[in-house]
Scaffold this motif. Structure first.
Motif, PDB file in Angstrom:
ATOM      1  N   THR A 105       0.807  -1.227   0.000  1.00  0.00           N
ATOM      2  CA  THR A 105       0.000   0.000   0.000  1.00  0.00           C
ATOM      3  C   THR A 105       0.835   1.269   0.000  1.00  0.00           C
ATOM      4  N   GLY A 106       2.060   1.173   0.501  1.00  0.00           N
ATOM      5  CA  GLY A 106       2.871   2.376   0.661  1.00  0.00           C
ATOM      6  C   GLY A 106       2.600   3.079   1.976  1.00  0.00           C
ATOM      7  N   PHE A 107       1.757   2.488   2.805  1.00  0.00           N
ATOM      8  CA  PHE A 107       1.386   3.078   4.090  1.00  0.00           C
ATOM      9  C   PHE A 107       1.702   2.111   5.225  1.00  0.00           C
ATOM     10  N   SER A 108       2.028   2.670   6.382  1.00  0.00           N
ATOM     11  CA  SER A 108       2.242   1.851   7.571  1.00  0.00           C
ATOM     12  C   SER A 108       0.904   1.555   8.226  1.00  0.00           C
ATOM     13  N   ILE A 109       0.825   0.423   8.920  1.00  0.00           N
ATOM     14  CA  ILE A 109      -0.375   0.083   9.669  1.00  0.00           C
ATOM     15  C   ILE A 109      -0.691   1.240  10.617  1.00  0.00           C
ATOM     16  N   GLY A 110      -1.951   1.598  10.689  1.00  0.00           N
ATOM     17  CA  GLY A 110      -2.377   2.738  11.494  1.00  0.00           C
ATOM     18  C   GLY A 110      -2.577   3.987  10.656  1.00  0.00           C
ATOM     19  N   GLY A 111      -2.135   3.939   9.393  1.00  0.00           N
ATOM     20  CA  GLY A 111      -2.302   5.078   8.506  1.00  0.00           C
ATOM     21  C   GLY A 111      -2.676   4.669   7.092  1.00  0.00           C
ATOM     22  N   VAL A 112      -3.171   3.438   6.918  1.00  0.00           N
ATOM     23  CA  VAL A 112      -3.485   2.929   5.576  1.00  0.00           C
ATOM     24  C   VAL A 112      -4.721   3.642   5.022  1.00  0.00           C
ATOM     25  N   SER A 113      -4.503   4.385   3.966  1.00  0.00           N
ATOM     26  CA  SER A 113      -5.576   5.099   3.283  1.00  0.00           C
ATOM     27  C   SER A 113      -6.348   4.128   2.385  1.00  0.00           C
ATOM     28  N   PRO A 114      -7.616   4.412   2.121  1.00  0.00           N
ATOM     29  CA  PRO A 114      -8.364   3.566   1.195  1.00  0.00           C
ATOM     30  C   PRO A 114      -8.032   3.835  -0.276  1.00  0.00           C
ATOM     31  N   LEU A 115      -7.127   4.787  -0.523  1.00  0.00           N
ATOM     32  CA  LEU A 115      -6.771   5.133  -1.900  1.00  0.00           C
ATOM     33  C   LEU A 115      -5.319   5.568  -1.990  1.00  0.00           C
ATOM     34  N   ALA A 116      -4.826   5.770  -3.219  1.00  0.00           N
ATOM     35  CA  ALA A 116      -3.451   6.236  -3.474  1.00  0.00           C
ATOM     36  C   ALA A 116      -2.401   5.216  -3.039  1.00  0.00           C
ATOM     37  N   HIS A 117      -2.641   3.956  -3.345  1.00  0.00           N
ATOM     38  CA  HIS A 117      -1.730   2.887  -2.942  1.00  0.00           C
ATOM     39  C   HIS A 117      -0.490   2.802  -3.829  1.00  0.00           C
ATOM     40  N   ALA A 118       0.560   2.216  -3.282  1.00  0.00           N
ATOM     41  CA  ALA A 118       1.828   2.059  -4.000  1.00  0.00           C
ATOM     42  C   ALA A 118       1.715   1.043  -5.130  1.00  0.00           C
ATOM     43  N   THR A 119       0.898   0.017  -4.945  1.00  0.00           N
ATOM     44  CA  THR A 119       0.670  -1.006  -5.970  1.00  0.00           C
ATOM     45  C   THR A 119      -0.837  -1.231  -6.075  1.00  0.00           C
ATOM     46  N   PRO A 120      -1.295  -1.822  -7.167  1.00  0.00           N
ATOM     47  CA  PRO A 120      -2.735  -2.111  -7.269  1.00  0.00           C
ATOM     48  C   PRO A 120      -3.167  -3.095  -6.170  1.00  0.00           C
ATOM     49  N   VAL A 121      -4.262  -2.781  -5.526  1.00  0.00           N
ATOM     50  CA  VAL A 121      -4.817  -3.664  -4.499  1.00  0.00           C
ATOM     51  C   VAL A 121      -6.278  -3.940  -4.843  1.00  0.00           C
ATOM     52  N   VAL A 122      -6.779  -5.069  -4.356  1.00  0.00           N
ATOM     53  CA  VAL A 122      -8.202  -5.375  -4.474  1.00  0.00           C
ATOM     54  C   VAL A 122      -8.871  -4.719  -3.272  1.00  0.00           C
ATOM     55  N   THR A 123      -9.849  -3.866  -3.527  1.00  0.00           N
ATOM     56  CA  THR A 123     -10.507  -3.146  -2.439  1.00  0.00           C
ATOM     57  C   THR A 123     -11.980  -3.508  -2.381  1.00  0.00           C
ATOM     58  N   LEU A 124     -12.469  -3.728  -1.163  1.00  0.00           N
ATOM     59  CA  LEU A 124     -13.885  -3.956  -0.896  1.00  0.00           C
ATOM     60  C   LEU A 124     -14.330  -2.943   0.143  1.00  0.00           C
ATOM     61  N   ILE A 125     -15.534  -2.443  -0.003  1.00  0.00           N
ATOM     62  CA  ILE A 125     -16.123  -1.532   0.977  1.00  0.00           C
ATOM     63  C   ILE A 125     -17.252  -2.279   1.671  1.00  0.00           C
ATOM     64  N   ASP A 126     -17.247  -2.243   2.990  1.00  0.00           N
ATOM     65  CA  ASP A 126     -18.307  -2.907   3.733  1.00  0.00           C
ATOM     66  C   ASP A 126     -19.583  -2.069   3.692  1.00  0.00           C
ATOM     67  N   ALA A 127     -20.697  -2.726   3.426  1.00  0.00           N
ATOM     68  CA  ALA A 127     -21.995  -2.062   3.318  1.00  0.00           C
ATOM     69  C   ALA A 127     -22.380  -1.324   4.599  1.00  0.00           C
ATOM     70  N   GLU A 128     -21.872  -1.774   5.733  1.00  0.00           N
ATOM     71  CA  GLU A 128     -22.234  -1.153   7.019  1.00  0.00           C
ATOM     72  C   GLU A 128     -21.764   0.293   7.141  1.00  0.00           C
ATOM     73  N   LEU A 129     -20.799   0.715   6.337  1.00  0.00           N
ATOM     74  CA  LEU A 129     -20.375   2.121   6.366  1.00  0.00           C
ATOM     75  C   LEU A 129     -21.512   3.047   5.956  1.00  0.00           C
ATOM     76  N   PHE A 130     -22.444   2.529   5.177  1.00  0.00           N
ATOM     77  CA  PHE A 130     -23.545   3.351   4.674  1.00  0.00           C
ATOM     78  C   PHE A 130     -24.588   3.661   5.748  1.00  0.00           C
ATOM     79  N   ARG A 131     -24.353   3.208   6.990  1.00  0.00           N
ATOM     80  CA  ARG A 131     -25.202   3.616   8.121  1.00  0.00           C
ATOM     81  C   ARG A 131     -24.986   5.079   8.455  1.00  0.00           C
ATOM     82  N   PHE A 132     -23.870   5.650   7.985  1.00  0.00           N
ATOM     83  CA  PHE A 132     -23.458   6.994   8.384  1.00  0.00           C
ATOM     84  C   PHE A 132     -23.477   7.967   7.212  1.00  0.00           C
TER      85      PHE A 132
END
Length: 171
Positions: A105-132
């Motif tokens: 990701t290019g990020f250390s644990i504790g600061g991993v952003s959901p975007l702007a990664h160092a290499t392509p990653v497979v990303t999933l978004i949990d539906a429960e975030l849409f509660r907010f």
């Protein structure tokens, strides 16, 4: 909170540039104290724990690709549900250690952003975030976060939304 000028971090700058390129209205903000956990971030921002979009990284064993799951800070990811979605060849998911997370990701644990990664990653978004209506995500550093909506998270990442949490919560 202060603006991103209070810390010099290439990772935060990468996230800032990515958000700017996508015309996201909210730049990263720096917290006075590190927010390495969802609870620390929620406390620092004065928001509900579930409003923290925590990034959990797994390693797909068949090809070594990073799998990033973005979920609410008050929930636990169900690894079997994620595995069923991203390992269609019957393969397995494995835990990702700090070195793998940083290299993928290019990020250390504790600061991993959901975007702007160092290499392509497979990303999933949990539906429960849409509660907010509003959520906060890491911006490349344990002190950096940015504000967005769940819909903006989906738009910014292009990631699909799935139900990937366990029935029990950490609330």
């Amino acid at each position: 909170m202060s603006d991103t000028t209070s810390i010099s971090s290439p990772a935060v700058q990468r996230v800032t540039d990515h958000l700017r390129a996508l015309n996201h209205p909210h730049a990263p903000r720096m917290l006075e104290d590190a927010a390495r956990t969802a609870q620390q971030a929620a406390d620092a921002l004065g928001v509900a724990l579930g409003q923290i979009a925590k990034s959990i990284v797994f390693r797909r064993k068949s090809d070594g690709v990073a799998v990033l799951v973005v979920t609410s800070g008050d929930l636990r990811v169900d690894e079997k549900k994620v595995q069923a979605i991203v390992c269609t060849d019957g393969g397995k998911l494995g835990r990702a250690d700090a070195e793998f997370v940083k290299s993928a990701t290019g990020f250390s644990i504790g600061g991993v952003s959901p975007l702007a990664h160092a290499t392509p990653v497979v990303t999933l978004i949990d539906a429960e975030l849409f509660r907010f209506d509003e959520i906060w995500a890491a911006a490349g550093h344990p002190h950096a976060v940015f504000r967005l909506t769940p819909a903006q998270l989906r738009e910014l990442t292009g990631a699909p939304v799935h139900a990937v949490t366990t029935e029990s919560t950490e609330r």
